[in-house]
Design an enzyme around this catalytic site. Structure first.
Site, PDB file in Angstrom:
ATOM      1  N   ASP A  20      40.947  46.108  42.134  1.00 24.85           N
ATOM      2  CA  ASP A  20      41.840  47.131  41.588  1.00 24.85           C
ATOM      3  C   ASP A  20      43.080  46.454  41.016  1.00 24.85           C
ATOM      4  OD1 ASP A  20      43.855  46.852  43.623  1.00 24.85           O
ATOM      5  OD2 ASP A  20      42.435  47.810  44.987  1.00 24.85           O
ATOM      6  N   ASP A  27      36.290  42.769  45.287  1.00 23.21           N
ATOM      7  CA  ASP A  27      37.168  43.259  46.336  1.00 23.21           C
ATOM      8  C   ASP A  27      36.352  44.337  47.063  1.00 23.21           C
ATOM      9  OD1 ASP A  27      39.514  43.920  47.763  1.00 23.21           O
ATOM     10  OD2 ASP A  27      39.866  45.593  46.397  1.00 23.21           O
ATOM     11  N   ASP A  73      45.247  42.778  43.494  1.00 29.74           N
ATOM     12  CA  ASP A  73      44.337  41.684  43.103  1.00 29.74           C
ATOM     13  C   ASP A  73      44.796  40.993  41.820  1.00 29.74           C
ATOM     14  OD1 ASP A  73      42.617  42.313  45.197  1.00 29.74           O
ATOM     15  OD2 ASP A  73      41.588  43.826  44.019  1.00 29.74           O
TER      16      ASP A  73
END
Length: 1174
Positions: free
Chosen positions: A808, A488, A812
């Protein structure tokens, strides 16, 4: 229907069964018939000893059949149950869980009469079973089982109109249906756990081995081994008891909750709450922290909640009511998280809504209970921790197949002994039966499960020491096989600390205004009030980006929801109502009042706001793209004047009405600094044969800029973009290069360019079935919604990639769960890399509290010693070792009682685990990915070398026990003891080799079954055999023509001495040759204990072969070697070692670990898709 394919997240299939009557069980009557047959046929026909051997074999198989019912659920179902087709004739069912969700179970099937709520329906029948704290109900309409439904997918109107339970009858029906709101699981006793431990297949096998040694008249040694085994298993049971007791501490707070029942507000304990209850919830008047007793939907009011116990995220979350949501809209727990209070989380602050019809007497927020007990988010996390604590092993299926492979050789050796033995009528049948059993058991080393779990647990302990916790230990070997790492961007690769750079107003020019005084007033007002910041205990908390904006324009935000400029003369901006940020809308808005006028202030993604503006300023698209190309985060700001209206009306405006017909107020530009170590970590991952991918919710140009800086993109980038005509084409970030889009040509384009696609292209890919063709080649995914992140990972898995996802714990979650290795990064202080007994640094926030780290490597490496002592059971018959070990054992047991043994993983507490993913790292950096991959590779390599060593040792043992046994060659007590001590020490030292700090470009072999392993084992075994046969033949030349009685007592002779020396040399050579050091673990010279053990073994051989100390050789019952033989044996040993070493090195060079060829899997998946559509 005998089998139901449920296909759920936790249950895959259900088979209907009916319990057999005890007399018709298949583990009873067939054996009774065989015992009767033995009495009638065998006893009269054979002499008494042989008849006893037969009944012994019969009893052993009967005991084995009984034990198999405990080991195998399928066998238990076959023996004790019959399959049925009609559901009403079933009284049990065999549940097959989804992959990686544990093992099968047989559970009772309940048929319950329930009184229907409407009087006309009368009584209805409910058929259900309970599996791992979840209830599955049979639906006659769909003829399948479904998970018990909770009211989590209704329309918002349903919740808003909810009035709780009106009658006692309805309450009782609901209690029958959903049960109480408690985490109820039986506390196992030590006796029960001990019984489970003793029923383990390998424990039974070890006891069986002990029995065989007893029959071979080694009583003292056998009883000592048995005592050790029980001591070890009891330590193990004690540790498991500790873990389970730790989990039992988590329970629903027994607080009194104000609930609306039977038309009035009543106080009931939190444990009595039911889905569908209307409750009043908030922070207690005394100010003490209260945890939410169940998952509930906020109907009125708002609350600030700390969700760290679930997600590990320390930033408090703002929860708002569903007022203002469309009544027809359906609730989605994933999407509408900002309306839901999750069980176990703490309410820090609440604001009741005084305008609702239903007001609580205690001034709390009104909420609708959605889920209770084990179905809440906290309950799910508890279930994960509870039911994934299965025995930890690496490659358990492969280890079974490997044992079968070894068993094949043992059966040949055992058959050879049996045939040869039966040819000699003078031989004792009893001794023959015993020696055949010993050969078969020698192949399955009792230390195997220990060694495998030690490999995984060593990694678990090492990771826990670095603040990385794991709830699913079976994933550690996957970490060694990872070939694609997904990251991410925001908060993972980039820091959370945003820097406000300024605003581009587009009034006259496109330049960035960095001086707050020069900003238009309206822009300042939007930035100062359009946010979700909140005061908790007089401290401003919330999104760092929003804090940075207020600080950057020099305004202050007060606890009564007003934004005031620090400069004199400005008007305060009062927030009237907020529409919180939603990831699927990509925007947020507020209704504010300035000097008694109402305005709507909006901020969001530039492309989303673009569609909602009345007049699009010239240069709008070019300007935001210019800044996103530089890697900045750009938000579009807009506003609109609202007509005069009462406050209540302003609060209840429809969101769409507020967020349309807007006037542009500028672009807010933020700089999102990349974390200091992101570039170095990703570079190391790339150099160690991993593909890198970025998956982010941010804008495509920003994502591509950051991807270039952190080594994800190294070639020119192309972004898939929709053209005005509605088709798609590849365009470079600077819009100079263009290429037409075609799904078939993506592979070719990806060779010269790095590709980027954004979330809006997914719909097209799904529509044209091009997902599998395109996604595997893309490097950057931008503007993706949480559900699309999941799709990306499932696609990678479909084409055979082993995936790692690092993000995180908040948005996600789906992707982290889908990946083979999901790592949730929590914002906490990183743990000091301590290899000493010092306390690791504790993060300040409570849930991030770390357990006391385990002591250093030396401490944990001792844990395996008892295991290997029991390993001696298979290869030695000591008496002397008993005394030597007792003191050491005592010390070790005390240590293990404190620390937990090598077989039990460190306890994962709820504050350490995140419900988001299998791995949770208390680091604000991506460095834990390196730690996890390093440990994963080390575990893979360690298990591979153990299989090879055990395989070679077992093949040599099978040969020695068979061929040489027939020639009357035996080993003495002391000889076997010393051999056992060396083997134990070597196993101990290799299992604790530490991984190297840097990851290598070479990859470990992912499977045991590969050409490299087979060729290596067969080649080395051939050399060992040749050495053994040559040496024994050479020794027989010097032997007098005396006849050795095969079943006689042991007495020293030359053949025995030579075969013992050669066997020991082979064992040591096996460890030295197959030790996998660089490039994954420490080399032999760096692994000092192993190096010194090898030196000691070589020195020991030299001493006994050269006959330096005659007394030592006499003590070991070794006869002197003839002069000419000493040199020969030593020379042959050196040649054998060099041959094996050379062969192993050639194979490692010829078969290096490679990146998996996933393109074949991709083509197969595409072909399957095309077949489906035909």
């Amino acid at each position: 229907m005998a089998r139901f394919e449920v296909g759920g997240k936790s249950v895959q299939g259900v088979d209907l069964l009916r319990r057999r009557h005890w007399a018709s069980r298949l583990d009873l009557w067939p054996f009774l018939a065989l015992y009767a047959l033995w009495l009638v046929v065998v006893v009269p026909a054979l002499d008494f000893t042989d008849a006893l051997v037969v009944v012994g074999a019969l009893s052993a198989s009967h005991i084995l059949a009984f034990l198999f019912t405990a080991w195998s659920v399928d066998f238990r179902a076959f023996v004790g149950y019959s399959k049925v087709k009609a559901i009403r004739s079933a009284n049990a069912c065999k549940v097959t869980p989804a992959k990686f969700s544990g093992s099968k179970e047989i559970v009772p099937l309940h048929i319950q009469k329930t009184v229907a709520s409407s009087s006309a329906a009368g009584e209805t029948e409910e058929i259900f079973f309970d599996f791992r704290k979840q209830r599955f109900i049979y639906s006659p309409e769909k003829d399948n089982f479904f998970k018990l439904r909770y009211p989590t997918k209704e329309s918002f109107e349903h919740y808003i109109k909810g009035t709780g339970y009106g009658t006692e009858a309805k309450i009782n029906t609901a209690v029958d249906k959903w049960g109480r709101n408690i985490f109820e699981y039986p506390q196992p006793t030590f006796q029960k756990l001990m019984k489970e431990q003793c029923m383990e297949p390998f424990f039974v096998f070890q006891v069986f081995c002990v029995g065989l040694w007893c029959l071979d008249e080694y009583w003292y040694y056998s009883l000592f081994t048995l005592f050790m085994l029980f001591l070890f298993e009891s330590t193990m049971a004690k540790n498991r008891l500790k873990t389970l007791t730790e989990l039992r501490r988590v329970k629903v707070d027994n607080q009194m909750v104000t609930t609306y029942r039977c038309g009035k507000w009543v106080k009931i304990p939190g444990t009595e709450l039911l889905p569908g209850d209307i409750v009043s919830i908030g922070r207690s008047v005394s100010g003490e922290d209260r945890s939410v007793p169940a998952d509930m939907l906020l109907l009125a009011g708002s609350a600030i909640v700390n969700e760290a116990i679930l997600t590990g995220e320390s930033t408090p979350q703002w929860k708002v009511s569903v007022a203002g949501r469309g009544h027809e809209e359906t609730l989605s727990v994933k999407r509408d998280k900002n309306h839901i209070l999750f069980g176990g989380t703490k309410i820090l602050q609440h604001t009741p809504d005084k305008s609702t019809n239903l007001r609580a007497p205690d001034g709390g927020c009104i909420a609708y209970v959605l889920r209770t007990g084990f179905e809440t988010s906290q309950g799910k996390l508890m279930r994960t921790i509870l039911f994934s604590t299965e025995r930890v092993t690496a490659n358990s299926k492969e280890s079974g197949l490997f044992i079968l492979f070894l068993l094949f050789f043992a059966v040949i050796a055992s058959g050879y002994v049996l045939v040869k033995g039966l040819e000699d009528p003078t031989r004792s049948r009893y001794k023959l039966f015993l020696s055949c059993s010993l050969i078969l058991t020698s192949v399955i080393p009792p230390e195997l499960p220990m060694e495998l779990s030690i490999a995984v647990n060593t990694s678990l302990i090492a990771l826990a020491r670095r603040g990385i916790f794991c709830t699913e230990p079976f994933r550690i070997p996957f970490a060694g096989k990872v070939d694609i790492c997904c990251f991410d961007k925001t908060g993972t690769l980039t820091s959370d600390d945003m820097e406000f750079q300024g605003v581009v107003s587009l009034e006259g020019d496109e330049e960035l205004i960095t001086d707050a005084n020069k900003l238009p007033l309206r822009t300042q007002e939007v930035l100062s009030s359009c946010h979700a910041l909140v005061f908790v205990d007089n401290k401003l908390v919330g999104d760092p980006l929003e804090k940075a904006a207020i600080k950057g324009i020099d305004w202050i935000y007060t606890s009564d929801e007003k934004a005031i400029s620090k400069k004199s003369g400005g008007q305060p901006v009062k927030i009237v109502h907020r529409y919180h940020f939603a990831s699927h809308l990509k925007r947020m808005s507020v209704v504010v009042s300035i000097q008694e006028k109402y305005y709507a202030f909006i901020k969001g993604a530039p492309e989303t706001i673009q569609e909602r503006l009345v007049d699009l300023p010239a240069g709008y698209v070019e300007t935001y793209k210019k800044y996103t190309r530089q890697g900045s985060r750009v938000l579009a700001l807009a506003y609109k004047l609202l007509p005069d209206m009462p406050v209540n009306e302003a609060r209840s405006l429809e969101r769409d009405q507020v967020e349309s017909d807007l006037t542009f107020a500028g672009f807010a530009v933020f700089n999102c600094p990349i974390r200091s170590d992101s570039g170095a970590v990703l570079q190391e991952l790339e150099q160690s044969s991993h593909d890198l991918v970025m998956i982010t919710g941010d804008q495509a140009l920003t994502a591509c800029h950051v991807a270039g800086q952190v080594h994800i993109c190294s070639k020119p980038v192309l972004i898939l973009t929709r053209t005005k005509a509605g088709s798609f084409e590849w365009i470079s970030p600077d819009e100079i290069d263009r290429a037409p889009y075609s799904a078939e040509e993506v592979a070719g384009v990806s060779e010269s360019h790095d590709l980027c696609i954004s979330g809006d292209c997914f719909e097209m890919l799904q529509r044209t079935d091009a997902v599998i063709q395109v996604i595997p080649y893309v490097k950057v995914f931008a503007r993706v919604a949480p559900e699309q992140k999941e799709l990306i990972l499932t696609t990678f898995k479909t084409v055979g990639r082993v995936t790692l996802m690092c993000g995180d714990g908040t948005n996600d979650v789906g992707a982290l769960k889908q990946a083979h290795v999901g790592i949730a990064l929590l914002n906490a202080e990183p743990v000091q890399k301590s290899d000493t007994k010092s306390q690791a640094s504790k993060p300040e926030n409570k849930p991030g509290k770390l357990k006391k780290p385990k002591p250093s490597q030396e401490g944990s490496s001792q844990l395996t010693q008892p295991a290997n002592s029991s390993a001696k059971a298979s290869s030695s018959r000591p008496l002397t070792a008993a005394e030597r070990q007792r003191e050491r054992l005592q010390k070790m047991m005390e240590e293990m009682n404190e620390e937990g043994d090598g077989r039990s993983a460190p306890i994962v507490k709820l504050g350490d685990a995140s419900m988001a993913s299998p791995f949770t790292a208390k680091h604000a950096s991506v460095a834990p990915t390196l730690d996890i991959i390093r440990q994963g590779r080390s575990t893979l390599v360690t298990t591979l070398q153990m299989f090879k060593i055990l395989g070679l040792n077992c093949l040599a043992t099978a040969y020695v026990l068979s061929v040489m046994y027939l020639d009357g060659v035996k080993l003495g007590d002391v000889q076997a003891t010393i051999s056992g001590v060396f083997t134990a020490a070597f196993f101990l030292f290799i299992s604790h080799a530490r991984p190297l700090q840097t990851l290598s470009a070479e990859r470990p072999h992912p499977n045991i079954f590969c050409a490299y392993v087979f060729l290596s084992i067969l080649g080395q075994f051939a050399m060992h055999l040749f050495f053994l046969i040559s040496a024994v033949n050479e020794a027989s030349k010097y032997m007098p023509e005396e006849c050795i009685e095969p079943d006689s007592e042991f007495h020293p002779n030359l053949v025995n001495t030579v075969s013992y020396m050669v066997n020991m040399m082979i064992q040591v050579a096996t460890f030295a040759v197959n030790y996998m050091g660089h490039p994954f673990n420490q080399s032999i010279s760096e692994n000092k204990p192993f190096k010194y053990a090898l030196y000691a073994a070589v020195a020991f051989f030299t001493v006994i072969t050269s006959d330096m100390f005659r007394d030592l050789n006499d003590y070991m019952k070794l006869v002197p070697l003839p002069e000419g033989m000493r040199g020969k044996v030593m020379l042959w040993a050196i040649l054998m070692f060099c041959g094996c070493y050379g062969w192993e090195r050639i194979l490692r060079w010829a078969f290096p670990g490679k990146m998996p060829a996933w393109e074949k899997r991709q083509k197969k998946a595409i072909a399957n898709l095309e077949k489906k559509h035909e």
